[in-house]
Design an enzyme around this catalytic site. Sequence first.
Site, mmCIF file in Angstrom:
data_model
loop_
_atom_site.group_PDB
_atom_site.id
_atom_site.type_symbol
_atom_site.label_atom_id
_atom_site.label_comp_id
_atom_site.label_asym_id
_atom_site.label_seq_id
_atom_site.Cartn_x
_atom_site.Cartn_y
_atom_site.Cartn_z
ATOM 1 N N HIS A 264 0.747 -1.142 -0.014
ATOM 2 C CA HIS A 264 0.113 -0.087 -0.065
ATOM 3 C C HIS A 264 0.987 1.349 0.073
ATOM 4 O O HIS A 264 0.591 2.388 -0.913
ATOM 5 C CB HIS A 264 -0.915 -0.085 1.268
ATOM 6 C CG HIS A 264 -1.857 1.111 1.430
ATOM 7 N ND1 HIS A 264 -3.006 1.133 1.126
ATOM 8 C CD2 HIS A 264 -1.507 2.449 1.879
ATOM 9 C CE1 HIS A 264 -3.632 2.565 1.369
ATOM 10 N NE2 HIS A 264 -2.487 3.092 1.921
ATOM 11 N N GLU A 265 1.866 1.259 0.919
ATOM 12 C CA GLU A 265 2.824 2.342 1.215
ATOM 13 C C GLU A 265 3.504 2.658 -0.315
ATOM 14 O O GLU A 265 3.842 3.582 -0.793
ATOM 15 C CB GLU A 265 3.724 2.304 2.104
ATOM 16 C CG GLU A 265 2.880 2.441 3.632
ATOM 17 C CD GLU A 265 2.093 3.480 3.771
ATOM 18 O OE1 GLU A 265 2.226 4.416 2.999
ATOM 19 O OE2 GLU A 265 0.872 3.269 4.139
ATOM 20 N N HIS B 292 1.769 4.690 -2.881
ATOM 21 C CA HIS B 292 2.049 5.964 -2.811
ATOM 22 C C HIS B 292 3.161 6.486 -3.210
ATOM 23 O O HIS B 292 3.232 7.657 -3.466
ATOM 24 C CB HIS B 292 1.850 6.346 -1.073
ATOM 25 C CG HIS B 292 0.143 6.220 -0.610
ATOM 26 N ND1 HIS B 292 -0.844 6.993 -1.225
ATOM 27 C CD2 HIS B 292 0.078 5.616 0.666
ATOM 28 C CE1 HIS B 292 -1.766 6.448 -0.362
ATOM 29 N NE2 HIS B 292 -1.430 5.864 0.546
ATOM 30 N N GLU C 33 -6.710 6.698 -1.045
ATOM 31 C CA GLU C 33 -6.520 5.589 -0.101
ATOM 32 C C GLU C 33 -7.183 4.260 -0.647
ATOM 33 O O GLU C 33 -6.634 3.279 -0.527
ATOM 34 C CB GLU C 33 -7.061 5.527 1.699
ATOM 35 C CG GLU C 33 -6.309 6.813 2.088
ATOM 36 C CD GLU C 33 -4.825 6.433 2.217
ATOM 37 O OE1 GLU C 33 -4.445 5.157 2.804
ATOM 38 O OE2 GLU C 33 -3.982 7.279 2.119
#
Length: 634
Positions: free
Chosen positions: A174-175, A178, A251
Amino acid sequence: MDFFAAQDHARRTTRLLVGWFAAAVVAIVLVVYVALALVLGLGGGDAPGAPPPSLWQPDLLLATAVVVGGFILLGSLYKIVALAGGGGAAVAEALGGRLVPRDSRDPLERRLINVVDEMAIAAGLPAPPVYILDAEQGINAFAAGARTTEGVVAVTRGTLERLSRDELQGVIAHEFSHVLNGDMRLNLRLMGVLHGILLLTLIGRILLRGARGSDKNAAPVLLMGLVLVVVGYIGVLFGKIIKAAVSRQREFLADAAAVQFTRNPVGLAGALKRIAGYGSELGHPRAEEASHMFFGSGLALSRVFATHPPIEERIRRIDPSFRPDEARAMPPPPAPEEEAADALGGLGDELSVGLAGRVALDPNELAAAVGTVRPEHVDYAQHLLATLPPGLHDAAHRPGGAQAVAFALLLSPDGETADRQLDTVRAAHGDAIATQAAELRGTVRTAGRALRLPLLDLALPALRELSDEARQAVLATVDALVRADGRVSLFEYAVQRLLQRALQPRPRLSAVLLTPHRLRQDCGLLFSMLARAGHVLETEVEAAFTHAGRFAPLDGPYPLLDRAAIRPESIDAALDRLAASTPPFRRRLVEACAAAVIWDGRVTPAEFELLRTVGEALDCPLPPLPPAAVAGPL
């Protein structure tokens, strides 16, 4: 995920952020101006025959706009510059983060570093430094940095202790989403923009403390201080709304990308379920500043100001059958030792560590692969790390060993030249590092070309742990090793460029300085280098160069340069300028660069090595070539 579309969207959001900021500043200036007009009128009301106060005072409005607007702007610019200079490390340390040593022996920290390493290799990025927020028991994480190649990853102690390996992998994926889609830079700018508005509250508090005396002029000062505090808090309120508007949809996108990266929705869903059970709140007093960066909501806020969608909604998008009682009934995660045997689950001998073959590619396909991570890339990264010779793996995770690894990569196959290079290393860094570099030389060569850049990527975080003086010494030694035989090979240039970018990053150029003529010259230089990289016959070079021009972002003509005109310093300057261009321009540029080396429909690992270096310089990370696509030996 479309990397260039995501990057372009981040740029457009940045422009919207500037518009919101300008609107907030105008509103604040008007409120402060009205308050000042009233205060000044209140102060002059004692004079007999004085005219009633007027709200229209052009000189006062101009002065207020200059002072208040300038103060907010300077405060925001200062914060943006400070964050850009300190990067993600400054954010992590401001929140109480501790840099995890790359050679940590703690099982939980080792597992975290391994998961970050495999995701970095899968994404075609240097392994980022890893931080732990030891004081935080909530399950949370964030990635921060100004560029894709300069980010850091931070997790809380709760994340480390309460998640299984699969769940931790889902969080890290997930990070990395980003990192790849431009969110990190946007988040830093958002922090900087809001800082200037927040300063008004601090000034208001100073005025309030100064007005506690009994002086008859205390009332106007008290009123002005109160106005600034209120205005500052109104600015913070709107800042929270802006953060919520910017962050929520991103998100959902990052969750979807994490599932796509890992092909394991259970991991990410499990991490979110544990957040639903344990919570994700952070206790640090500065957590609110960075709340929009976190994996989970770092603060208990109402839905109006929440920077994240409701946790139940995020879970249901991944696991539609989720029930709230599942979060409370989840068993504790297994210990890292119990997971070690399953770390390579699903991998078999069908994955080849070496990419010693020819891989058929298309320029459009290669550009579409930029900034993407597929499950086979993650599988490949896990397999590569598991089969990396232990001596290389351990050395790459220690500052001294990482220096030896970097030097070993540059040692010449010619024994006499290598001896001179080792003498240079010994004189600058001591006998121990020179001896280790000599010992690793054979291991590096035996491991194969496919491991060279991933190995350097693994060594970069340990090299970043060196002092500024030691970093400069490493770069000086690398320069001497590269020039030891009187010529600079393309691989030597790639290593030197990657090390300079990591250990001595330069500020990004402004796109305002770019002109079509300058960009066309830079593209021509790049196409010439790539066309000559894998072709010897001049007819082949010309064909590859012409093929690149068909995909070029600007109309020609492009001059084909001789080898003598393609100098490392010229390539560096060209890449720095091209990196400042827009995402659509860089997409076409990557396609053209790919076309230069695969004009015959194929690319060798050596050519891909150079493409990867160019991509990284352009902030367009290329994942490793799919091992399944290897067609045969060179």
